[in-house]
Design an enzyme around this catalytic site. Structure first.
Site, mmCIF file in Angstrom:
data_model
loop_
_atom_site.group_PDB
_atom_site.id
_atom_site.type_symbol
_atom_site.label_atom_id
_atom_site.label_comp_id
_atom_site.label_asym_id
_atom_site.label_seq_id
_atom_site.Cartn_x
_atom_site.Cartn_y
_atom_site.Cartn_z
ATOM 1 N N GLU A 181 101.965 106.965 74.269
ATOM 2 C CA GLU A 181 103.233 106.495 74.807
ATOM 3 C C GLU A 181 104.323 107.469 74.354
ATOM 4 O OE1 GLU A 181 103.108 102.055 73.748
ATOM 5 O OE2 GLU A 181 103.141 102.120 75.937
ATOM 6 N N ASN B 196 105.297 91.813 68.352
ATOM 7 C CA ASN B 196 106.116 92.340 67.248
ATOM 8 C C ASN B 196 107.353 93.116 67.710
ATOM 9 O OD1 ASN B 196 104.475 94.357 68.217
ATOM 10 N ND2 ASN B 196 103.976 95.190 66.201
ATOM 11 N N GLU C 277 97.189 100.786 73.257
ATOM 12 C CA GLU C 277 97.883 100.961 71.961
ATOM 13 C C GLU C 277 97.417 99.820 71.078
ATOM 14 O OE1 GLU C 277 99.566 103.375 70.999
ATOM 15 O OE2 GLU C 277 100.184 104.385 72.834
ATOM 16 N N CYS D 198 102.012 97.943 63.918
ATOM 17 C CA CYS D 198 100.643 98.430 64.137
ATOM 18 C C CYS D 198 100.326 99.681 63.326
ATOM 19 C CB CYS D 198 100.442 98.724 65.609
ATOM 20 S SG CYS D 198 101.728 99.789 66.261
HETATM 21 P P1 NDP Z 1 96.588 90.400 70.951
HETATM 22 O O1 NDP Z 1 95.573 91.444 71.092
HETATM 23 O O2 NDP Z 1 96.192 89.046 70.550
HETATM 24 O O3 NDP Z 1 97.392 90.235 72.330
HETATM 25 C C1 NDP Z 1 98.031 91.319 72.976
HETATM 26 C C2 NDP Z 1 98.413 90.893 74.384
HETATM 27 O O4 NDP Z 1 97.233 90.804 75.196
HETATM 28 C C3 NDP Z 1 99.072 89.520 74.462
HETATM 29 O O5 NDP Z 1 100.070 89.554 75.452
HETATM 30 C C4 NDP Z 1 97.912 88.636 74.860
HETATM 31 O O6 NDP Z 1 98.310 87.428 75.453
HETATM 32 C C5 NDP Z 1 97.169 89.541 75.824
HETATM 33 N N1 NDP Z 1 95.773 89.203 76.049
HETATM 34 C C6 NDP Z 1 94.915 88.542 75.231
HETATM 35 N N2 NDP Z 1 93.679 88.461 75.793
HETATM 36 C C7 NDP Z 1 93.740 89.096 76.987
HETATM 37 C C8 NDP Z 1 92.805 89.362 78.035
HETATM 38 N N3 NDP Z 1 91.528 88.975 77.954
HETATM 39 N N4 NDP Z 1 93.217 90.042 79.121
HETATM 40 C C9 NDP Z 1 94.505 90.473 79.215
HETATM 41 N N5 NDP Z 1 95.433 90.243 78.272
HETATM 42 C C10 NDP Z 1 95.071 89.570 77.155
HETATM 43 O O7 NDP Z 1 97.639 91.020 69.953
HETATM 44 P P2 NDP Z 1 98.902 90.341 69.273
HETATM 45 O O8 NDP Z 1 99.872 89.888 70.304
HETATM 46 O O9 NDP Z 1 98.407 89.368 68.260
HETATM 47 O O10 NDP Z 1 99.568 91.604 68.559
HETATM 48 C C11 NDP Z 1 99.113 92.101 67.358
HETATM 49 C C12 NDP Z 1 98.203 93.288 67.555
HETATM 50 O O11 NDP Z 1 98.837 94.281 68.339
HETATM 51 C C13 NDP Z 1 97.826 93.952 66.267
HETATM 52 O O12 NDP Z 1 96.444 94.194 66.205
HETATM 53 C C14 NDP Z 1 98.552 95.279 66.298
HETATM 54 O O13 NDP Z 1 97.967 96.283 65.569
HETATM 55 C C15 NDP Z 1 98.650 95.561 67.752
HETATM 56 N N6 NDP Z 1 99.794 96.411 68.027
HETATM 57 C C16 NDP Z 1 99.589 97.726 68.375
HETATM 58 C C17 NDP Z 1 100.638 98.568 68.588
HETATM 59 C C18 NDP Z 1 100.435 99.992 68.994
HETATM 60 O O14 NDP Z 1 101.328 100.585 69.570
HETATM 61 N N7 NDP Z 1 99.298 100.584 68.754
HETATM 62 C C19 NDP Z 1 102.030 98.105 68.439
HETATM 63 C C20 NDP Z 1 102.124 96.715 68.097
HETATM 64 C C21 NDP Z 1 101.036 95.908 67.887
HETATM 65 P P3 NDP Z 1 98.658 86.152 74.532
HETATM 66 O O15 NDP Z 1 98.754 86.583 73.110
HETATM 67 O O16 NDP Z 1 99.934 85.683 75.081
HETATM 68 O O17 NDP Z 1 97.516 85.211 74.735
#
Ligand code: NDP
Length: 485
Positions: free
Chosen positions: A459, A154, A251, A285
């Site tokens: 952060e 995002n 996060e 998020c």
């Molecule tokens: P995901 O949890 O699907 O993925 C986050 C990242 O982790 C991606 O780069 C993903 O790779 C990677 N990933 C997935 N599985 C693994 C693993 N087993 N080991 C290491 N890395 C892994 O989240 P989204 O990308 O769909 O983002 C949305 C989510 O992020 C929402 O739940 C939102 O709330 C949260 N978010 C939190 C924020 C905060 O600051 N608290 C800010 C923004 C979003 P890939 O997707 O490329 O497979």
């Protein structure tokens, strides 16, 4: 494509673009049209190895530089980001589909703020002196070593900088893996950092899916992992990091409450609810997606909200007038639309929107459900789309208990003109980031992060320094050593 969206190569390692076409191809789709605008390849094990080896080699020399020198490079990078804000914002819009109206003020600019802030702070990082009679202890604030950053889709530029800036300021090296959905912007951050004078190997970008993230997290040469992602991914990454007793920042997601009391300034409360549900098409998020509105003002709130939503300019995200764009991907749009169906099936009242928009790309209407109850799926699960749930309440005690009745604890907000009530409610929120008469501000000066299942660590702000450095205590004895024999 009027703008060159294809990067020179998939990865940025050891100060240069690197390609390995053996890696699984990842198509980059512009979500406003559904067109393919670029292709990168996921990192192969050889690429992951190259990145870790480069970071490990470069880090000690970087740590040996003075904080002033490190900070100067980060601040120079901040200036370049700002100078190129237009181009970077266009790229971010292609990468995410978010309107240029947003990306031009909230992405590269926020990244630049982090680089400037932590660049300024680098020279101020010191230990302390603790006198113990004639003897003393001093502490040294030391880097952790090699840090891995894993980003969500995002805020790709912002996340790449929010993790990279404090890591580098403290003398660490960073390997950043963007989300496979949005691989483009982090490469630009790496390029700019090196243009600003960052030595090779200190900020590397590798592309890939979860497996690549997992390969990075489990490598014994990696000392810290900072993830922005969902709670289920957070659980996996936290567990993998625990195996190697690594430092973590998590996060994660949320289902944050936003309480509107009957004495609130209703236009401001609606403004807060709009920012907290529809900015970035709801893909934020910390969004306040459970909007508790006092029963006495509920209908007025809903009707004014609908009038203001009618003013949303939905369209081409590159048009500076557009204020509401597509979702990041077809998949994410479908997830949100499925939740709309669940909300209807559970008996919530669809008060606004609720449908896919009939045009190219992955657009859905800003959506509001009223008469939502606490047990409904749309009130319990993170949707990560433009779907607001409005719940009624009668009194303060009741609404606080209901607001806190969730596994998440990322953010919470309250709108009221009663000064003491505002602070009383904020104190009782079980959330890391709270807002009074505002919503979703995230300036670099303030700590940002969650409690409960929404995360670990903070952060931004001075607090981030604690998560990218460690203290060493050095004991110094001036008198004789007293041994028992
Ligand atoms: P995901 O949890 O699907 O993925 C986050 C990242 O982790 C991606 O780069 C993903 O790779 C990677 N990933 C997935 N599985 C693994 C693993 N087993 N080991 C290491 N890395 C892994 O989240 P989204 O990308 O769909 O983002 C949305 C989510 O992020 C929402 O739940 C939102 O709330 C949260 N978010 C939190 C924020 C905060 O600051 N608290 C800010 C923004 C979003 P890939 O997707 O490329 O497979």
């Amino acid at each position: 494509m009027p703008y060159d969206t294809q990067p020179k190569a998939s990865h940025f390692i050891d100060g240069a673009y690197v390609e390995d076409t053996e890696g699984t191809p990842i198509d980059v789709i512009y979500s406003a049209t559904g067109e393919k605008i670029a292709q990168v390849h996921a990192a192969t094990p050889a690429i992951v190895e190259q990145a870790i080896a480069a970071a490990k080699r470069a880090q000690p020399e970087w740590a040996a530089m003075s904080g002033t020198e490190r900070g100067r490079i980060l601040r120079r990078a901040a200036d370049i980001l700002r100078e190129r804000n237009h181009d970077l914002s266009v790229l971010e819009t292609y990468d995410t589909g978010k309107p240029y109206q947003e990306t031009s003020v909230a992405d590269a600019t926020s990244g630049a703020d982090a680089l400037e802030y932590f660049g300024g702070m680098a020279a101020t990082l010191t230990g302390e002196h603790i006198q113990l009679g004639e003897n003393w202890v001093y502490t040294r604030r030391e880097p952790l070593g090699v840090c891995v950053g894993i980003g969500a889709w995002n805020y790709p530029t912002q996340i790449a900088c929010w993790k990279g800036a404090p890591a580098l300021a403290c003398g660490n090296a960073m390997i950043f893996k963007p989300s496979e959905t949005t691989p483009l912007s982090a490469l630009k951050v790496a390029e700019i950092l090196h243009e600003a004078g960052l030595p090779a190997g200190l900020y590397n970008v590798v592309q890939g899916m979860g497996e690549v993230g997992s390969a990075l997290v489990t490598d014994p040469r990696v000392d810290k992992v900072s993830l922005t992602g969902s709670v289920p991914t957070g659980r996996k990454v936290y567990a993998a990091a625990a195996e190697g007793i690594k430092h973590v920042t998590m996060e994660l997601g949320g289902k944050s409450p936003l309480i509107v009391f009957e004495d609130a300034d209703i236009e401001n409360a609606i403004g807060g609810a709009i920012l907290g549900n529809f900015y970035s098409s709801g893909q934020v998020c910390s969004n306040g997606t459970r909007v508790f509105v006092h029963r006495d003002i509920k209908e007025k709130f809903l009707s004014r909200l609908a009038e203001r939503l009618d003013k949303a300019v939905i369209g081409d995200p590159m048009d500076p007038d557009t204020s509401f764009g597509p979702m990041v991907s077809e998949r994410q749009m479908q997830i949100a639309l499925d939740y709309v169906e669940k909300g209807k099936a559970e008996g919530a009242r669809l008060a606004y929107g609720g449908a896919r928009i009939d045009r190219d790309g992955f657009y859905m209407q800003p959506t509001v459900f009223a008469d939502v109850t606490d047990d409904m799926v749309i009130a319990r699960e993170e949707i990560f789309g433009p779907v607001m749930a409005v719940l009624d309440f009668e009194d303060e005690e009741e609404v606080i208990a209901r607001a806190n009745d969730t596994e998440f604890g990322l953010a919470a907000g309250v709108f009221t003109n009663d000064l003491t009530r505002a602070h009383r409610v904020a104190a009782r929120f079980e959330a890391g980031t709270c807002y009074i008469n505002t919503y979703n501000d995230a300036p670099v000066e303030a700590p940002f992060g969650g409690s409960k299942n929404s995360g670990v660590g903070r952060e931004n702000s001075k607090a981030a320094i604690e998560h990218y450095s460690q203290l060493k205590s050095v004991f110094v004895r001036m008198d004789d050593v007293e041994a028992p024999f």
